[in-house]
Write a protein that holds these residues in place. Structure first.
Motif, mmCIF file in Angstrom:
data_model
loop_
_atom_site.group_PDB
_atom_site.id
_atom_site.type_symbol
_atom_site.label_atom_id
_atom_site.label_comp_id
_atom_site.label_asym_id
_atom_site.label_seq_id
_atom_site.Cartn_x
_atom_site.Cartn_y
_atom_site.Cartn_z
ATOM 1 N N GLN A 49 0.828 -1.202 0.000
ATOM 2 C CA GLN A 49 0.000 0.000 0.000
ATOM 3 C C GLN A 49 0.867 1.258 0.000
ATOM 4 O O GLN A 49 0.581 2.238 -0.700
ATOM 5 C CB GLN A 49 -0.921 -0.020 1.225
ATOM 6 N N ALA A 50 1.930 1.224 0.779
ATOM 7 C CA ALA A 50 2.818 2.391 0.869
ATOM 8 C C ALA A 50 3.506 2.656 -0.473
ATOM 9 O O ALA A 50 3.682 3.823 -0.858
ATOM 10 C CB ALA A 50 3.856 2.158 1.968
ATOM 11 N N PHE A 51 3.898 1.627 -1.182
ATOM 12 C CA PHE A 51 4.487 1.831 -2.516
ATOM 13 C C PHE A 51 3.491 2.546 -3.427
ATOM 14 O O PHE A 51 3.865 3.450 -4.177
ATOM 15 C CB PHE A 51 4.902 0.486 -3.136
ATOM 16 N N LEU A 52 2.234 2.145 -3.370
ATOM 17 C CA LEU A 52 1.218 2.798 -4.193
ATOM 18 C C LEU A 52 1.053 4.258 -3.813
ATOM 19 O O LEU A 52 1.043 5.148 -4.660
ATOM 20 C CB LEU A 52 -0.123 2.082 -4.039
ATOM 21 N N GLU A 53 0.929 4.518 -2.528
ATOM 22 C CA GLU A 53 0.577 5.867 -2.071
ATOM 23 C C GLU A 53 1.709 6.872 -2.274
ATOM 24 O O GLU A 53 1.452 8.063 -2.450
ATOM 25 C CB GLU A 53 0.174 5.821 -0.591
ATOM 26 N N THR A 54 2.948 6.416 -2.223
ATOM 27 C CA THR A 54 4.064 7.352 -2.360
ATOM 28 C C THR A 54 4.513 7.523 -3.801
ATOM 29 O O THR A 54 5.429 8.299 -4.064
ATOM 30 C CB THR A 54 5.270 6.873 -1.521
ATOM 31 N N GLY A 55 3.908 6.805 -4.713
ATOM 32 C CA GLY A 55 4.334 6.912 -6.102
ATOM 33 C C GLY A 55 5.660 6.219 -6.356
ATOM 34 O O GLY A 55 6.433 6.634 -7.230
ATOM 35 N N ALA A 56 5.921 5.157 -5.612
ATOM 36 C CA ALA A 56 7.186 4.442 -5.752
ATOM 37 C C ALA A 56 7.169 3.445 -6.900
ATOM 38 O O ALA A 56 8.139 2.725 -7.097
ATOM 39 C CB ALA A 56 7.522 3.717 -4.439
ATOM 40 N N VAL A 57 6.058 3.396 -7.628
ATOM 41 C CA VAL A 57 5.920 2.466 -8.745
ATOM 42 C C VAL A 57 5.808 3.263 -10.035
ATOM 43 O O VAL A 57 4.911 4.099 -10.173
ATOM 44 C CB VAL A 57 4.657 1.591 -8.588
ATOM 45 N N GLN A 58 6.727 3.027 -10.949
ATOM 46 C CA GLN A 58 6.571 3.634 -12.278
ATOM 47 C C GLN A 58 6.317 2.520 -13.281
ATOM 48 O O GLN A 58 5.187 2.091 -13.450
ATOM 49 C CB GLN A 58 7.772 4.512 -12.608
ATOM 50 N N CYS A 59 7.341 1.983 -13.913
ATOM 51 C CA CYS A 59 7.048 0.868 -14.826
ATOM 52 C C CYS A 59 6.662 -0.380 -14.052
ATOM 53 O O CYS A 59 5.957 -1.248 -14.568
ATOM 54 C CB CYS A 59 8.227 0.579 -15.743
ATOM 55 N N GLY A 60 7.143 -0.481 -12.822
ATOM 56 C CA GLY A 60 6.740 -1.580 -11.948
ATOM 57 C C GLY A 60 7.566 -2.842 -12.072
ATOM 58 O O GLY A 60 7.333 -3.801 -11.336
ATOM 59 N N PHE A 61 8.538 -2.848 -12.950
ATOM 60 C CA PHE A 61 9.294 -4.083 -13.140
ATOM 61 C C PHE A 61 10.106 -4.446 -11.903
ATOM 62 O O PHE A 61 10.238 -5.617 -11.551
ATOM 63 C CB PHE A 61 10.220 -3.952 -14.359
#
Ligand code: FES
Ligand code: FES
Length: 153
Positions: free
Chosen positions: A89-101
């Motif tokens: 959830q924290a990865f989603l909320e902080t924008g830590a995911v771009q391409c996600g690979f």
């Protein structure tokens, strides 16, 4: 050969596995766990990180036969059904995911850090994630995500 192991708490079986196949390939292509990613398949990037008997491992470097009878936990196993874990959830909320690979491997490595260290410093976060390469984010938001998950826990 036949491989039997436990993945995310459930018994699994894969038949006709070639001896040269990796655990990553078996997870993704035979057992239906596509969360772990195959970005390099050379042990360099960490995107394939899983738990093997409770220890982090690059599943691209684990021969499928080495998983026989062992306990594997993938990024899919961190969530409780449809409910994301705190670090996911924290990865989603902080924008830590771009391409996600890189994300599945980073999430597993971060979860392992938080399991060992409740309130890690930024240096400890960066050290724990140093085996996981991200080509997109510059890492700042990934560190933010781990910090947020630690604060909430
Ligand atoms: S795919 Fe395994 S380390 Fe890169
Ligand atoms: S988000 Fe693209 S490699 Fe990390």
């Amino acid at each position: 050969m036949r491989i039997t192991c436990t993945v995310n708490g459930e018994p699994q079986r894969a038949d006709d596995v070639w001896e040269g196949e990796s655990l990553l390939y078996v997870l993704r292509e035979r057992l239906g766990f596509p969360g772990s990613k195959n970005a390099c398949e050379q042990g360099e990037c960490g995107s394939c990180t899983v738990y093997l008997d409770g220890v982090l491992a690059c599943s691209c470097l684990v021969a499928a036969g080495q998983a026989q009878g062992r306990d594997v936990r993938t990024v899919e196993g961190l969530a409780a059904g449809d409910e994301l874990s705190g670090i996911q959830q924290a990865f989603l909320e902080t924008g830590a995911v771009q391409c996600g690979f890189c994300t599945p491997g980073l999430v597993v490595a971060a979860a392992d850090l938080l399991r060992r260290t409740a309130s890690p410093s930024d240096d400890e976060i960066r050290e724990a994630l140093s085996g996981n390469l991200c080509r997109c984010t510059g890492y700042a938001k990934i560190v933010d995500a781990v910090r947020l998950a630690a604060e909430r826990a």
